[in-house]
Design a protein around this motif. Structure first.
Motif, short mmCIF file in Angstrom:
data_model
loop_
_atom_site.label_atom_id
_atom_site.label_comp_id
_atom_site.label_asym_id
_atom_site.label_seq_id
_atom_site.Cartn_x
_atom_site.Cartn_y
_atom_site.Cartn_z
N GLY A 28 -25.16 -26.47 -30.46
CA GLY A 28 -24.77 -27.77 -29.93
C GLY A 28 -23.79 -28.53 -30.80
O GLY A 28 -23.69 -29.74 -30.69
N LEU A 29 -23.05 -27.86 -31.65
CA LEU A 29 -22.10 -28.53 -32.51
C LEU A 29 -20.80 -28.73 -31.75
O LEU A 29 -20.16 -27.77 -31.32
CB LEU A 29 -21.84 -27.70 -33.78
CG LEU A 29 -20.81 -28.25 -34.75
CD1 LEU A 29 -21.29 -29.60 -35.31
CD2 LEU A 29 -20.57 -27.27 -35.88
N ASP A 30 -20.41 -29.96 -31.57
CA ASP A 30 -19.16 -30.29 -30.90
C ASP A 30 -18.20 -30.82 -31.95
O ASP A 30 -18.34 -31.94 -32.44
CB ASP A 30 -19.40 -31.34 -29.81
CG ASP A 30 -18.14 -31.66 -29.02
OD1 ASP A 30 -17.07 -31.11 -29.33
OD2 ASP A 30 -18.24 -32.47 -28.09
N ASP A 76 -15.00 -35.54 -35.64
CA ASP A 76 -13.79 -36.11 -36.23
C ASP A 76 -13.34 -35.36 -37.48
O ASP A 76 -12.90 -35.96 -38.46
CB ASP A 76 -14.00 -37.60 -36.53
CG ASP A 76 -12.68 -38.34 -36.73
OD1 ASP A 76 -11.68 -37.91 -36.13
OD2 ASP A 76 -12.66 -39.31 -37.50
N PHE A 77 -13.52 -34.02 -37.47
CA PHE A 77 -13.03 -33.19 -38.57
C PHE A 77 -11.53 -33.02 -38.44
O PHE A 77 -11.00 -32.93 -37.33
CB PHE A 77 -13.67 -31.79 -38.55
CG PHE A 77 -15.13 -31.77 -38.85
CD1 PHE A 77 -15.64 -32.36 -40.01
CD2 PHE A 77 -16.01 -31.14 -38.00
CE1 PHE A 77 -16.99 -32.33 -40.30
CE2 PHE A 77 -17.37 -31.10 -38.28
CZ PHE A 77 -17.86 -31.70 -39.44
N THR A 78 -10.82 -32.93 -39.55
CA THR A 78 -9.40 -32.63 -39.49
C THR A 78 -9.22 -31.15 -39.22
O THR A 78 -10.13 -30.34 -39.45
CB THR A 78 -8.69 -32.98 -40.81
OG1 THR A 78 -9.16 -32.11 -41.84
CG2 THR A 78 -8.92 -34.43 -41.20
#
Length: 137
Positions: free
Chosen positions: A5-7, A12-14
């Motif tokens: 479930g990691l979106d 907001d990762f670069t």
């Protein structure tokens, strides 16, 4: 295959953070994503079938070993294809991606002259994998 479930869009990762994490993951695998047993055959096939190499047919050798066990996740395997498909937005063409990732995905032994002279070939092989992602996966 587990989806935890990691979106990444929500986090907001670069792009550099995600790319660095991927390179770290691939470098920590017990063997390269493109197994050593397959690399010599791919280089040979490239020399036979690449433009100017005499063939003009497909790059993959006719008797190839099975894929790396790490190529099992469709989500992971198609990521590079998805990124390169959006190259007009992110400037990461299949060539740019292959330049960034081939050393991590193939892990050549740079202490040999063969590996040093084959760097462009390795990069081209990874570029072709990215371009042909839908075919492979």
């Amino acid at each position: 295959s587990a989806d935890h479930g990691l979106d990444l869009a929500e986090k907001d990762f670069t792009v550099n953070t995600v790319a660095g994490a991927m390179k770290s993951f691939f470098s920590e695998l017990p063997e390269p994503l493109v197994p050593y047993t397959m690399q010599a055959e791919l280089v040979e096939a490239h020399s036979e079938y690449a433009p100017g190499g005499g063939g003009g047919g497909p790059i993959l050798p006719p008797t190839q070993p099975g894929p790396s066990p790490y190529l099992t996740s469709h989500r992971t395997s198609s990521l590079a294809g998805t990124v390169s498909h959006n190259h007009r937005v992110n400037l990461m063409t299949s060539e740019n991606l292959s330049i960034c990732f081939w050393p991590t995905l193939m892990r050549p032994d740079f202490s040999t002259m063969d590996a040093l002279t084959a760097t462009r070939t390795y990069q081209t092989i990874i570029e072709l994998f990215i371009q042909q992602c839908p075919f492979f996966f």
